[in-house]
Design a protein around this motif. Structure first.
Motif, PDB file in Angstrom:
ATOM      1  N   ALA A   2       0.682  -1.269  -0.027  1.00  0.00           N
ATOM      2  CA  ALA A   2       0.006   0.058   0.063  1.00  0.00           C
ATOM      3  C   ALA A   2       0.935   1.315  -0.001  1.00  0.00           C
ATOM      4  O   ALA A   2       0.499   2.307  -0.562  1.00  0.00           O
ATOM      5  N   VAL A   3       2.036   1.278   0.599  1.00  0.00           N
ATOM      6  CA  VAL A   3       3.058   2.297   0.571  1.00  0.00           C
ATOM      7  C   VAL A   3       3.740   2.545  -0.604  1.00  0.00           C
ATOM      8  O   VAL A   3       3.729   3.470  -1.120  1.00  0.00           O
ATOM      9  N   ARG A   4       4.283   1.290  -1.325  1.00  0.00           N
ATOM     10  CA  ARG A   4       4.975   1.525  -2.421  1.00  0.00           C
ATOM     11  C   ARG A   4       3.989   1.899  -3.733  1.00  0.00           C
ATOM     12  O   ARG A   4       4.236   2.438  -4.651  1.00  0.00           O
ATOM     13  N   ASN A   5       2.787   1.295  -3.713  1.00  0.00           N
ATOM     14  CA  ASN A   5       2.147   1.498  -4.783  1.00  0.00           C
ATOM     15  C   ASN A   5       0.690   1.474  -4.432  1.00  0.00           C
ATOM     16  O   ASN A   5      -0.067   0.482  -4.663  1.00  0.00           O
ATOM     17  N   PRO A   6       0.050   2.802  -3.885  1.00  0.00           N
ATOM     18  CA  PRO A   6      -1.162   2.866  -3.252  1.00  0.00           C
ATOM     19  C   PRO A   6      -2.232   2.700  -4.113  1.00  0.00           C
ATOM     20  O   PRO A   6      -3.455   1.800  -3.920  1.00  0.00           O
ATOM     21  N   LEU A   7      -2.105   3.100  -5.551  1.00  0.00           N
ATOM     22  CA  LEU A   7      -3.203   2.944  -6.403  1.00  0.00           C
ATOM     23  C   LEU A   7      -3.313   1.470  -6.934  1.00  0.00           C
ATOM     24  O   LEU A   7      -4.508   1.225  -7.149  1.00  0.00           O
ATOM     25  N   ALA A   8      -2.316   0.675  -7.367  1.00  0.00           N
ATOM     26  CA  ALA A   8      -2.393  -0.768  -7.561  1.00  0.00           C
ATOM     27  C   ALA A   8      -3.219  -1.277  -6.216  1.00  0.00           C
ATOM     28  O   ALA A   8      -3.940  -2.398  -6.402  1.00  0.00           O
ATOM     29  N   PHE A   9      -2.776  -0.953  -5.090  1.00  0.00           N
ATOM     30  CA  PHE A   9      -3.327  -1.568  -3.587  1.00  0.00           C
ATOM     31  C   PHE A   9      -4.671  -1.324  -3.761  1.00  0.00           C
ATOM     32  O   PHE A   9      -5.464  -2.411  -3.421  1.00  0.00           O
ATOM     33  N   ILE A  10      -5.262  -0.159  -4.117  1.00  0.00           N
ATOM     34  CA  ILE A  10      -6.809   0.210  -4.052  1.00  0.00           C
ATOM     35  C   ILE A  10      -7.453  -0.557  -5.082  1.00  0.00           C
ATOM     36  O   ILE A  10      -8.463  -0.940  -4.877  1.00  0.00           O
ATOM     37  N   ALA A  11      -6.669  -0.587  -6.283  1.00  0.00           N
ATOM     38  CA  ALA A  11      -7.483  -1.258  -7.608  1.00  0.00           C
ATOM     39  C   ALA A  11      -7.655  -2.692  -7.613  1.00  0.00           C
ATOM     40  O   ALA A  11      -8.751  -3.270  -7.940  1.00  0.00           O
ATOM     41  N   ARG A  12      -6.991  -3.334  -6.570  1.00  0.00           N
ATOM     42  CA  ARG A  12      -7.181  -4.841  -6.422  1.00  0.00           C
ATOM     43  C   ARG A  12      -8.267  -5.152  -5.452  1.00  0.00           C
ATOM     44  O   ARG A  12      -8.549  -6.209  -5.277  1.00  0.00           O
ATOM     45  N   ARG A  13      -8.638  -4.041  -4.543  1.00  0.00           N
ATOM     46  CA  ARG A  13      -9.537  -4.188  -3.624  1.00  0.00           C
ATOM     47  C   ARG A  13     -11.026  -3.531  -3.745  1.00  0.00           C
ATOM     48  O   ARG A  13     -11.664  -3.811  -2.910  1.00  0.00           O
TER      49      ARG A  13
ATOM     50  N   GLY B 157      -7.802  14.035  -7.473  1.00  0.00           N
ATOM     51  CA  GLY B 157      -7.394  12.729  -6.920  1.00  0.00           C
ATOM     52  C   GLY B 157      -8.258  11.619  -6.985  1.00  0.00           C
ATOM     53  O   GLY B 157      -7.910  10.643  -7.414  1.00  0.00           O
ATOM     54  N   TRP B 158      -9.656  11.886  -6.781  1.00  0.00           N
ATOM     55  CA  TRP B 158     -10.567  10.906  -6.816  1.00  0.00           C
ATOM     56  C   TRP B 158     -10.718  10.419  -8.143  1.00  0.00           C
ATOM     57  O   TRP B 158     -10.887   9.326  -8.431  1.00  0.00           O
ATOM     58  N   THR B 159     -10.605  11.423  -9.014  1.00  0.00           N
ATOM     59  CA  THR B 159     -10.541  11.012 -10.569  1.00  0.00           C
ATOM     60  C   THR B 159      -9.564  10.037 -10.901  1.00  0.00           C
ATOM     61  O   THR B 159      -9.598   8.907 -11.581  1.00  0.00           O
ATOM     62  N   ILE B 160      -8.446  10.200 -10.477  1.00  0.00           N
ATOM     63  CA  ILE B 160      -7.220   9.241 -10.823  1.00  0.00           C
ATOM     64  C   ILE B 160      -7.621   8.033 -10.180  1.00  0.00           C
ATOM     65  O   ILE B 160      -7.403   7.002 -10.766  1.00  0.00           O
ATOM     66  N   VAL B 161      -7.852   8.047  -8.916  1.00  0.00           N
ATOM     67  CA  VAL B 161      -8.278   6.688  -8.158  1.00  0.00           C
ATOM     68  C   VAL B 161      -9.273   5.744  -8.868  1.00  0.00           C
ATOM     69  O   VAL B 161      -9.087   4.628  -9.135  1.00  0.00           O
ATOM     70  N   ALA B 162     -10.273   6.479  -9.009  1.00  0.00           N
ATOM     71  CA  ALA B 162     -11.480   5.936  -9.770  1.00  0.00           C
ATOM     72  C   ALA B 162     -11.266   5.329 -11.116  1.00  0.00           C
ATOM     73  O   ALA B 162     -11.515   4.410 -11.655  1.00  0.00           O
ATOM     74  N   ALA B 163     -10.347   6.075 -11.828  1.00  0.00           N
ATOM     75  CA  ALA B 163     -10.051   5.644 -13.189  1.00  0.00           C
ATOM     76  C   ALA B 163      -9.014   4.559 -13.322  1.00  0.00           C
ATOM     77  O   ALA B 163      -9.209   3.677 -13.940  1.00  0.00           O
ATOM     78  N   ARG B 164      -8.270   4.746 -12.261  1.00  0.00           N
ATOM     79  CA  ARG B 164      -7.045   3.378 -12.186  1.00  0.00           C
ATOM     80  C   ARG B 164      -7.767   2.246 -11.605  1.00  0.00           C
ATOM     81  O   ARG B 164      -7.293   1.118 -11.989  1.00  0.00           O
ATOM     82  N   ALA B 165      -8.821   2.421 -10.881  1.00  0.00           N
ATOM     83  CA  ALA B 165      -9.416   1.264 -10.339  1.00  0.00           C
ATOM     84  C   ALA B 165     -10.621   0.554 -10.928  1.00  0.00           C
ATOM     85  O   ALA B 165     -11.086  -0.521 -10.912  1.00  0.00           O
ATOM     86  N   ALA B 166     -10.908   1.236 -12.333  1.00  0.00           N
ATOM     87  CA  ALA B 166     -11.883   0.938 -12.964  1.00  0.00           C
ATOM     88  C   ALA B 166     -11.689  -0.509 -13.801  1.00  0.00           C
ATOM     89  O   ALA B 166     -10.498  -0.736 -14.226  1.00  0.00           O
ATOM     90  N   LYS B 167     -12.642  -1.132 -14.073  1.00  0.00           N
ATOM     91  CA  LYS B 167     -12.532  -2.404 -14.699  1.00  0.00           C
ATOM     92  C   LYS B 167     -13.662  -2.718 -15.560  1.00  0.00           C
ATOM     93  O   LYS B 167     -14.787  -2.402 -15.332  1.00  0.00           O
ATOM     94  N   PRO B 168     -13.332  -2.902 -16.849  1.00  0.00           N
ATOM     95  CA  PRO B 168     -11.866  -3.295 -17.559  1.00  0.00           C
ATOM     96  C   PRO B 168     -11.162  -2.053 -17.389  1.00  0.00           C
ATOM     97  O   PRO B 168     -11.452  -0.900 -17.317  1.00  0.00           O
ATOM     98  N   ALA B 169      -9.619  -2.242 -17.507  1.00  0.00           N
ATOM     99  CA  ALA B 169      -8.740  -1.311 -17.309  1.00  0.00           C
ATOM    100  C   ALA B 169      -9.001  -0.198 -18.321  1.00  0.00           C
ATOM    101  O   ALA B 169      -9.178  -0.407 -19.750  1.00  0.00           O
ATOM    102  N   ARG B 170      -8.911   1.147 -17.804  1.00  0.00           N
ATOM    103  CA  ARG B 170      -8.934   2.138 -19.130  1.00  0.00           C
ATOM    104  C   ARG B 170      -7.639   3.166 -19.061  1.00  0.00           C
ATOM    105  O   ARG B 170      -7.723   4.350 -18.174  1.00  0.00           O
ATOM    106  N   PRO B 171      -6.500   2.526 -19.389  1.00  0.00           N
ATOM    107  CA  PRO B 171      -5.270   3.325 -19.225  1.00  0.00           C
ATOM    108  C   PRO B 171      -5.306   4.928 -19.918  1.00  0.00           C
ATOM    109  O   PRO B 171      -4.814   5.911 -19.424  1.00  0.00           O
TER     110      PRO B 171
END
Length: 341
Positions: free
Chosen positions: A4-15, A92-106
């Motif tokens: 969660a410290v090293r890659n918080p966005l990936a940590f959130i996206a997996r959960r 920041g909320w937009t970044i987190v929501a876009a990163r966690a969206a599935k399917p991925a939307r780079p």
């Protein structure tokens, strides 16, 4: 926890997987606050609070925050600075929501991050504006970079509402070229507006603030001429879309642009005839942002990229079948058949 410290966005996206409407709401929130901060920045200028905090990044040489001795001008300027953090939270909320969206939307994630970098860059430019004593060219650049933020936020919001397929044009090449030309013309109108403001009486502070060395009447006439050209161009595009029987979305967007332009023109003439009262100037500033958003929405409406992602299912999961137990065949069993007789 280390993850969660090293890659918080990936940590959130997996959960967490946000619903598509959550991503759209986040993008819209960022867009709304990008407009709000433009309007509050105008309020700083129109109330003469541009140097309410006379240095940057602190408010004064001795205080990080506003002090009682600085009065309302300090409160207004410091409040606008604090609103940057609210805008940053929305982005920041937009970044987190876009990163966690599935399917991925780079692509959506990249646009959300672009908003962050524009906000950061404009915060620095805002500080330079204060440190240079409200230099009118720096002030104009500060506004234009805020308009760039509105541009990215508008595109992000639109992309969140559509799919990721390759763009498919909805109108012919002549209409697309006309709208592209109209977009450039609208951009020139906004740039000319910064010259009108930089030459006009609202310098942002009651002191001896440098102004742009233009004749105010002359730059106002240039600005007005460009405005009429944009209105005329919008009418031409509206007629072309009707004559070519274009889809409903582009036609709706050009109507919206025309309505916003006419309202903006009415405010512009009203403020000119009443010697630039602060309230009308502030409304005209808001109108500038709305005109640009409407223009971009028209440009983006000329193509489609497939349907937006569907909602993520949150219903109950299908029951698991234990090993060795045959799955139901869907056919009536002997017991069922006999009981039904």
């Amino acid at each position: 926890m280390l993850e969660a410290v090293r890659n918080p966005l990936a940590f959130i996206a997996r959960r967490w997987t946000p619903q598509p409407q959550t991503v759209r709401r986040a993008a819209l929130t960022a867009l709304v606050f990008s407009v709000v901060i433009v309007v509050t920045g105008g309020a700083v200028r129109l109330t003469g609070s541009g140097l309410g905090c006379d240095t940057w990044p602190k408010c004064t040489d001795d205080s990080l925050v506003v002090t009682a001795e600085m009065g309302w001008h300090g409160v207004i300027e410091f409040g606008n600075r604090m609103l940057t953090y609210v805008l940053s939270a929305a982005v920041g909320w937009t970044i987190v929501a876009a990163r966690a969206a599935k399917p991925a939307r780079p692509g959506l994630v990249r646009m959300a991050w672009a908003q962050f970098f524009v906000v950061a860059g404009n915060a620095v430019l805002g500080g330079i504006t204060v440190l240079t004593g409200l230099n009118p060219y720096i002030v104009a650049g500060h506004f234009l970079l805020a308009t760039a933020l509105i541009s990215v936020a508008t595109v992000t919001w639109q992309r969140a509402r559509e799919g990721d397929a390759a763009p498919r044009p909805l109108v012919g090449v002549p209409v697309r070229r006309a709208v592209v030309a109209l977009t450039w013309l609208t951009g020139a109108l906004i740039v000319a507006g910064t010259a009108v403001t930089g030459t006009g009486p609202h310098a942002g502070d009651a002191g001896d603030i440098q102004r742009m060395p233009f004749d105010w009447e002359a730059v106002t006439r240039v600005h007005t001429g460009l405005a009429w050209m944009v209105v005329l161009g919008t009418l031409i595009v509206w007629a072309a879309l009707r004559l070519t029987d274009a889809p409903g979305d582009p036609r709706a967007r050009v109507r919206e642009l025309l309505i916003v332009l006419l309202a903006q023109g009415a405010i512009g003439y009203a403020q000119y005839l009443t010697e630039l009262p602060e309230l009308l100037v502030g409304l005209h500033l808001l109108g500038s942002a709305l005109v640009w958003i409407a223009m971009l929405r028209l440009l983006l409406a000329l193509r489609e990229r497939g349907p937006a992602p569907t909602a993520v299912s949150t219903g109950p999961r299908a029951p698991e079948v234990s090993p060795g137990v045959p799955e139901p065949s869907g056919q009536p069993t002997a017991t069922t058949s006999s009981s039904s007789r």
